[in-house]
Design a protein around this motif. Structure first.
Motif, PDB file in Angstrom:
ATOM      1  N   GLN A 195      27.232  44.380  41.750  1.00 27.56           N
ATOM      2  CA  GLN A 195      26.276  45.072  42.619  1.00 27.56           C
ATOM      3  C   GLN A 195      26.982  45.775  43.772  1.00 27.56           C
ATOM      4  N   VAL A 196      27.991  45.100  44.333  1.00 32.08           N
ATOM      5  CA  VAL A 196      28.747  45.709  45.437  1.00 32.08           C
ATOM      6  C   VAL A 196      29.453  46.973  44.941  1.00 32.08           C
ATOM      7  N   ARG A 197      30.044  46.837  43.761  1.00 28.14           N
ATOM      8  CA  ARG A 197      30.727  48.024  43.192  1.00 28.14           C
ATOM      9  C   ARG A 197      29.721  49.140  42.952  1.00 28.14           C
ATOM     10  N   ALA A 198      28.565  48.778  42.422  1.00 29.73           N
ATOM     11  CA  ALA A 198      27.551  49.781  42.080  1.00 29.73           C
ATOM     12  C   ALA A 198      27.062  50.518  43.322  1.00 29.73           C
ATOM     13  N   THR A 199      26.935  49.816  44.426  1.00 30.89           N
ATOM     14  CA  THR A 199      26.406  50.470  45.632  1.00 30.89           C
ATOM     15  C   THR A 199      27.513  51.071  46.475  1.00 30.89           C
ATOM     16  N   GLY A 200      28.743  50.645  46.237  1.00 31.03           N
ATOM     17  CA  GLY A 200      29.860  51.208  46.982  1.00 31.03           C
ATOM     18  C   GLY A 200      30.015  50.671  48.383  1.00 31.03           C
ATOM     19  N   CYS A 201      29.336  49.596  48.714  1.00 33.58           N
ATOM     20  CA  CYS A 201      29.451  49.048  50.071  1.00 33.58           C
ATOM     21  C   CYS A 201      30.702  48.178  50.188  1.00 33.58           C
ATOM     22  N   SER A 202      31.041  47.830  51.425  1.00 42.76           N
ATOM     23  CA  SER A 202      32.193  46.948  51.665  1.00 42.76           C
ATOM     24  C   SER A 202      31.749  45.505  51.512  1.00 42.76           C
ATOM     25  N   LEU A 203      32.719  44.633  51.238  1.00 46.88           N
ATOM     26  CA  LEU A 203      32.379  43.218  51.079  1.00 46.88           C
ATOM     27  C   LEU A 203      33.408  42.375  51.818  1.00 46.88           C
ATOM     28  N   LEU A 204      32.918  41.476  52.643  1.00 47.91           N
ATOM     29  CA  LEU A 204      33.791  40.476  53.246  1.00 47.91           C
ATOM     30  C   LEU A 204      33.288  39.128  52.762  1.00 47.91           C
ATOM     31  N   LEU A 205      34.132  38.458  51.972  1.00 42.61           N
ATOM     32  CA  LEU A 205      33.727  37.213  51.325  1.00 42.61           C
ATOM     33  C   LEU A 205      34.520  36.050  51.915  1.00 42.61           C
ATOM     34  N   VAL A 206      33.833  35.016  52.263  1.00 39.87           N
ATOM     35  CA  VAL A 206      34.490  33.806  52.731  1.00 39.87           C
ATOM     36  C   VAL A 206      34.326  32.768  51.640  1.00 39.87           C
ATOM     37  N   THR A 207      35.438  32.163  51.239  1.00 38.32           N
ATOM     38  CA  THR A 207      35.349  31.203  50.131  1.00 38.32           C
ATOM     39  C   THR A 207      36.480  30.175  50.192  1.00 38.32           C
ATOM     40  N   HIS A 208      36.247  29.052  49.537  1.00 34.21           N
ATOM     41  CA  HIS A 208      37.317  28.071  49.356  1.00 34.21           C
ATOM     42  C   HIS A 208      38.158  28.434  48.129  1.00 34.21           C
ATOM     43  N   SER A 209      37.545  29.212  47.252  1.00 32.90           N
ATOM     44  CA  SER A 209      38.117  29.401  45.933  1.00 32.90           C
ATOM     45  C   SER A 209      39.116  30.568  45.885  1.00 32.90           C
ATOM     46  N   HIS A 210      40.368  30.209  45.681  1.00 31.42           N
ATOM     47  CA  HIS A 210      41.402  31.244  45.547  1.00 31.42           C
ATOM     48  C   HIS A 210      41.178  32.057  44.284  1.00 31.42           C
ATOM     49  N   GLU A 211      40.614  31.407  43.282  1.00 35.59           N
ATOM     50  CA  GLU A 211      40.392  32.084  42.008  1.00 35.59           C
ATOM     51  C   GLU A 211      39.424  33.249  42.162  1.00 35.59           C
ATOM     52  N   LEU A 212      38.326  32.992  42.892  1.00 34.26           N
ATOM     53  CA  LEU A 212      37.356  34.062  43.149  1.00 34.26           C
ATOM     54  C   LEU A 212      37.962  35.106  44.067  1.00 34.26           C
ATOM     55  N   ALA A 213      38.713  34.639  45.078  1.00 33.29           N
ATOM     56  CA  ALA A 213      39.281  35.550  46.081  1.00 33.29           C
ATOM     57  C   ALA A 213      40.206  36.568  45.439  1.00 33.29           C
ATOM     58  N   ARG A 214      40.983  36.088  44.432  1.00 36.28           N
ATOM     59  CA  ARG A 214      41.967  36.977  43.794  1.00 36.28           C
ATOM     60  C   ARG A 214      41.320  38.175  43.113  1.00 36.28           C
ATOM     61  N   ARG A 215      40.025  38.065  42.830  1.00 37.29           N
ATOM     62  CA  ARG A 215      39.353  39.169  42.126  1.00 37.29           C
ATOM     63  C   ARG A 215      38.934  40.298  43.062  1.00 37.29           C
ATOM     64  N   LEU A 216      39.212  40.121  44.360  1.00 34.84           N
ATOM     65  CA  LEU A 216      38.877  41.176  45.323  1.00 34.84           C
ATOM     66  C   LEU A 216      40.133  42.003  45.641  1.00 34.84           C
ATOM     67  N   ASP A 217      39.924  43.066  46.439  1.00 34.35           N
ATOM     68  CA  ASP A 217      41.027  43.982  46.727  1.00 34.35           C
ATOM     69  C   ASP A 217      42.121  43.314  47.543  1.00 34.35           C
ATOM     70  N   ARG A 218      41.717  42.478  48.446  1.00 37.36           N
ATOM     71  CA  ARG A 218      42.665  41.913  49.397  1.00 37.36           C
ATOM     72  C   ARG A 218      42.254  40.469  49.700  1.00 37.36           C
ATOM     73  N   VAL A 219      43.244  39.623  49.912  1.00 36.45           N
ATOM     74  CA  VAL A 219      42.951  38.227  50.255  1.00 36.45           C
ATOM     75  C   VAL A 219      43.670  37.885  51.558  1.00 36.45           C
ATOM     76  N   LEU A 220      42.928  37.317  52.488  1.00 38.29           N
ATOM     77  CA  LEU A 220      43.510  36.855  53.752  1.00 38.29           C
ATOM     78  C   LEU A 220      43.288  35.361  53.834  1.00 38.29           C
ATOM     79  N   THR A 221      44.119  34.710  54.589  1.00 32.74           N
ATOM     80  CA  THR A 221      43.901  33.276  54.736  1.00 32.74           C
ATOM     81  C   THR A 221      43.685  32.935  56.206  1.00 32.74           C
TER      82      THR A 221
END
Lengths: 238, 847
Positions: A195-221
């Motif tokens: 959905q984020v890709r479809a709408t073209g908006c930005s996404l800031l995701l907070v998660t414990h899961s490195h696996e999910l995080a890796r699927r985004l453009d950038r990962v910060l810790t």
């Protein structure tokens, strides 16, 4: 430390931001961060590291004690509570870990809510847009249900539809799969990304899961209130 | 129970002081109102009993004569005939310069010993001065304490004999050993004086009002036979019985109002206790996880309620004692206005009353906490159903309660239709109907809110507001019930008082058919026994130019229904056209003829109700010339005397051969277009030259005085009404605060989605408005029903008064606005709190 582009170009930027909850020690220590238009960034970290607090500051739900937060080019420090709220409802969609649906509204009404608050769309248009968004997350047949009648995964899909329906520039997602089992979590996360890709908006995701995080453009810790970039080797090994 | 468990539970008090305060306020006000009304009632009752006892002393019987008294020579004859345990009395009310009504008891100290002891016996030094110094009087010891005039000061008294100065003697100053027992008990309003002084003050020269007698059972008939025809021997307890019963009815009314306040307080306590439990469900869950049993959870909740009950009851008792000081003056004034002159010097809490109210307050707190405690024990622990479960159960309970309510409503209606249980039955019916209605409210509320939610479909925020109220039924239903009850009570009392006031005003307009009245110059309560010379008629006509003169005189006579008030009239020719006849055997014209030429009397509505008299019945009355049987051809409306009155024409009265020995009042009807001012001036000038003190009054003055007494009577009801509304206001405030706190997470979500603080305020105020409007609209049928019951059942049973139901829609509208206004006002604080709430902590709350 993380820096990218200019404040004006960024959807979200934090400069030397520090924050402490009343009566407690500092949670964030001089955080610098920028999120570009259409960019999808994940922040990972332990519980209590300050990653959710960063999200709350970004949404204007809390005010920074020091430093500057710019949302869609506007400095939050210069805005009063009402102005911050107006900016948030126009430019931001939030997905919470525990869904935060309004139990007294039906699924459709929950999704219509941001449109009613943030746009001048008429009732028919609101209904039509909300229905379309619900269909996009696969819940067209659950419009008339109340949240308590849905499963956790379905509730989070409603929350995603609600976050996206008014076409915000930024989606803030706080552990969106944290309350779901792994399979449902995977489905919901995939839907969110799609959905984020479809709408073209930005996404800031907070998660414990490195696996999910890796699927985004950038990962910060986030570690003890300090935001750090993650190199590719670290990300891969995590 | 573990001390740590208790500590974990009670430490919440520090975190949420406002909630605990609201619970305490509920207990405090509920207890205070009940105790205050009880203390005021008891104090007034004691004053009443004491006054009666002081007046009657140790007498077993009294010899009574006509209202104007009887020849004192008869007392001498009685003593000479060997009746030694007898004491002559001249008595009547008088007024002090500050307007206080007192009761003058004129005694013969030489004969007093066996009756009233040293309070009036010649063996007492202060009493001896009464005999040796004419114009001296012994006020109660409390009067010197409270009013200030010194021993031997000169005080002006206004009584039937006109305005006179007397010397007041302070027993304490006169005695060597002050603080004698009788000084302390001789409070009240009884002023003792020598008979000669009393005869002057009360216009009874050479006459007595009664003779107190102490008789053995066997002597009663002998003395009765020895009495001349115009005198009657009556047992002491028959005097004041009617007044006692009526005063009791008045007190029952007050007690019912106080219990209503307590009931509303119970809603408040239940609400806050439920909330206290729900808010600490995390604590309950954690305690259960570490092994605390359900019984311990139940116990800790009840222990908290006990603590709240004890603290609230103690504080409520203190407030109640203070409030009683205000109420007792009102109650005493009402008793004085209507029944008997009493003075209450202070409120003395009886240990029994305090114990009862303590049990009531603590018991109520425990009872109100029982359901929440059960809920806590039942839902405690992981997997407990928490708030959602409670609300689901509340909704299903609403349907069951509606069924119970139907049973209660049917039972209450049945009681009314059958008229079972008289006054107490009336109150039971009232409470059954109130309880039935209130139990129906949650169910009606659910469906009203569902209907509203449909109406506002598509308008998200109002929909959230009404749906949220429906989902919080355990919170919204008790709050609206409390407000509904308070508003209904306000409407009911307003309808009753308004109808009563209107009826009294109308009756006064009908009853006062003269343009001017000449009455004895005595306090209103003393006028009944005061007399003016019969032969003034011609002079009054000459001075005023009156075209018609009526006279009227009140007196107590013995009847086959005990002592009754007889009003003897020589009316204007057209008097029956104005008399509000309710039931009559004959049309007015033949009725007038019968009343003038036959042994026939009319009775008032209260008289008929108290004595069970109907048209066609016969009354045996001891009138001059002996006991005669009078037929009752009709009943008329009268609010002048709650005990009831028998009305007899002077022609019928005098048929026994003994004409009335004076006139209680003259009514003068002036010719059309006459100058009333001028007539008053001329009459006053003439009256100033007469021996008897009299004054001229107009119907307007009498109406004003009567309405002032009426308003004083109901002032206490208004006060209780205000207190009840305050409790209801606090109940709805507590409910809204609780509701908003429980919904804090939802509000935070809405705020995070972009709802402005102003939107949050609007949402909360809207919820308050919806609850207020529902309560106000529900209160209208309940209030009107209560008003009807108060008029048709309670007042008729208690006082025998009928009145026309008058609906003041303006007052009903006012009460509705008051309810909505109160609810909106109560929502201001929660709205303000919610709008200022920190969002992140609220978002983190467990759903």
């Amino acid at each position: 430390m993380e820096q990218q582009g200019s404040v004006e170009d960024a959807v979200l930027s934090l400069t030397d931001v520090a924050f402490a909850y009343p009566g407690e020690g500092e949670v964030l220590h001089g955080v610098d961060f920028e999120l570009g238009a259409g960019e999808r960034v994940a922040i990972v970290g332990e519980s209590g590291s300050g990653k959710s607090t960063l999200l709350h500051l970004a949404a204007g739900l809390e005010a920074a004690d020091r430093g500057e937060v710019h949302l869609a080019g506007e400095a939050l420090a210069g805005l009063d509570e009402a102005a911050r709220t107006r900016l948030r409802r126009a430019r931001v969609g939030i997905v919470f870990q525990s869904f935060h649906l309004i139990p007294t509204l039906t699924v459709l009404e929950n999704v219509m809510l941001p449109l009613e608050l943030a746009t001048k769309a008429g009732a028919a248009e609101r209904r039509e847009r909300a229905a379309r968004q619900l269909a996009a997350v696969g819940l067209a047949d659950k419009e008339a249900r109340y949240p308590e009648a849905l499963s956790g995964g379905e509730q989070q899909r409603v929350a995603i539809a609600r976050a996206l329906v008014h076409e915000p520039a930024l989606i803030l997602a706080d552990e969106p799969t944290g309350n779901l089992d792994s399979r449902t979590g995977e489905t919901v996360f995939a839907l969110l990304l799609e959905q984020v890709r479809a709408t073209g908006c930005s996404l800031l995701l907070v998660t414990h899961s490195h696996e999910l995080a890796r699927r985004l453009d950038r990962v910060l810790t986030m570690r003890d209130g300090i935001l750090q970039a993650v190199d590719s080797a670290e990300a891969a090994s995590a | 129970m573990s001390g740590l468990v208790l500590r974990a539970w009670l430490r919440d008090w520090r975190r949420r002081p406002l909630q605990r305060l609201l619970t305490l306020v509920g207990v405090i006000i509920g207890v205070a109102v009940v105790l205050a009304v009880d203390l005021a009632n008891q104090s007034a009752q004691r004053a009443f009993d004491r006054s009666m006892d002081e007046v009657a002393g140790a007498a077993t019987h009294q010899v009574l004569g006509p209202a104007s008294g009887f020849d004192e020579a008869f007392y001498r004859d009685l003593r000479m005939a060997g009746w030694r345990d007898t004491a002559p009395i001249v008595e009547g009310p008088a007024r002090l310069p500050d307007g206080t009504t007192i009761y003058v008891l004129g005694v013969d100290p030489l004969a007093e010993g066996p009756f009233r002891g040293t309070a009036s016996d010649i063996g007492d030094a202060p009493v001896q001065r009464l005999v040796t110094e004419p114009g001296t009087i012994l006020p109660p010891a409390s009067w010197f304490r409270d009013s200030g005039p010194a021993h031997e000061a000169r005080v002006t008294l206004e009584a039937a004999g006109g305005t006179r100065e007397v010397t007041v003697i302070d027993r304490a100053a006169e005695r060597e050993a002050p603080d004698a027992e009788e000084d302390r008990i001789a409070g009240g309003s009884l002023w003792v004086t020598d008979m000669a002084t009393a005869q002057v003050l009360l216009d009874r020269l050479g006459r007595l009002d009664r003779i107190d007698v102490r008789l053995a059972e066997a002597e009663v008939d002998a003395l009765r036979d020895a009495l001349p025809a115009e005198l009657e021997l009556v047992p002491v307890e028959s005097r004041g019985q009617a007044a006692r019963e009526l005063a009791q009815a008045f007190r029952i009314n007050l007690t019912a109002m106080s219990l209503l306040a307590l009931l509303i307080a119970a809603f408040l306590i239940y609400n806050t206790q439920t909330f206290a439990v729900l808010r600490r469900r995390e604590v309950i869950a954690s305690l259960r996880l570490v092994g605390v049993g359900r019984r311990a959870i139940f116990g800790v909740v009840l222990l908290e309620a006990l603590l709240v009950g004890v603290i609230g009851t103690l504080l409520g008792a203190l407030l109640g004692i203070a409030l009683a000081q205000v109420l007792v003056a009102q109650v005493a004034q009402t008793v004085t206005d209507h029944f008997f002159a009493v003075a209450v010097t202070g409120v003395t809490p009886r240990p029994l009353a305090l114990a009862a109210v303590f049990l009531l307050g603590v018991g109520l707190s425990l009872a109100a906490a029982m359901a929440p405690a059960w809920e806590a024990a039942r839902t405690a622990g992981p997997g407990g159903s928490g708030r959602g479960g409670l609300e689901r159960r509340a909704r299903s309970w609403a349907a069951w309660l509606a069924l119970v309510s139907l049973v209660l409503l049917l039972a209450g209606s049945g009681l009314i239709v059958t008229g079972a249980g008289a006054l107490v039955g009336g109150f039971v019916a009232l409470f059954l109907l109130i309880a039935g209605f209130v139990l129906l409210l949650p169910w009606v509320l659910v469906w009203t809110l569902r209907g509203l939610a449909v109406l506002v479909r598509g308008v998200t925020l109002p929909r959230i507001a009404v749906r949220s109220l429906e989902r919080s039924l355990s919170r919204s239903a008790p709050a609206t019930s409390a407000l509904t009850l308070a508003l209904a009570a306000a409407i009911g009392v307003a309808v009753m008082v308004g109808s009563f006031r209107g009826s009294v005003e109308q009756w006064l307009g009908q009853a006062l058919t003269s343009d001017l009245y000449v009455v004895p110059a005595a306090p209103a309560s003393a006028r009944a026994g005061a007399r003016l010379p019969q032969d003034w008629t011609a002079d009054l006509v000459a001075r005023s130019g009156a075209v018609s003169v009526s006279t009227g005189s009140s007196q107590e006579v013995v009847s086959d229904h005990g002592l009754v008030d007889l009003y003897v009239v020589r009316p204007h020719a057209d008097w029956l056209e104005y008399l509000p006849l309710l039931e009559a055997e004959a049309p007015r014209e033949p009725l007038g003829h019968r009343l003038a030429t036959e042994d026939a009397v009319l009775v008032t509505e209260p008289f008929a109700a108290h004595h069970g008299v109907e048209p066609g019945d016969r009354l045996s009355l001891a009138v001059p010339g002996g006991q005669r049987a009078f037929e009752v051809p009709g009943i008329y409306r009268d609010y002048g005397n709650p005990s009831g009155t028998v009305l007899m024409t002077q022609a019928a009265f005098a048929r026994g051969g003994v004409p009335p020995d004076g006139v209680g009042s003259f009514g003068l009807r002036l010719p059309d277009g006459a100058n009333a001012e001028q007539a008053v001036e001329q009459l006053e000038a003439w009256l100033a030259e007469q021996d008897h003190a009299a004054l001229v009054t107009r119907p307007g003055d009498i109406e004003q005085e009567s309405m002032a007494i009426f308003d004083r009577t109901f002032a206490i009801t208004h006060l209780l009404r205000v207190i009840t509304l305050v409790v209801a206001f606090i109940a709805i405030l507590g409910a809204l605060i609780a509701l908003q706190m429980e919904r804090a997470r939802e509000f935070a979500t809405l705020r995070s989605l972009g709802l402005l603080p102003g939107g949050v305020r609007a949402l909360v105020v809207l919820q308050g408005g919806v609850l207020g409007a529902f309560a106000a609209l529900s209160a209208i049928p309940l209030g009107l029903g209560m008003g009807w019951l108060l008029i048709e059942v309670i007042n008729r049973e208690a006082f025998g008064w009928g009145m026309d139901l008058r609906l003041s829609w303006a007052e009903v509208g006012e009460t509705v606005l008051l309810g909505v206004g109160a609810a909106l006002l109560a929502s201001v604080i929660p709205a303000w709190r919610m709008a200022r709430m920190r969002l992140v902590p609220a978002l983190r709350e467990t759903p």
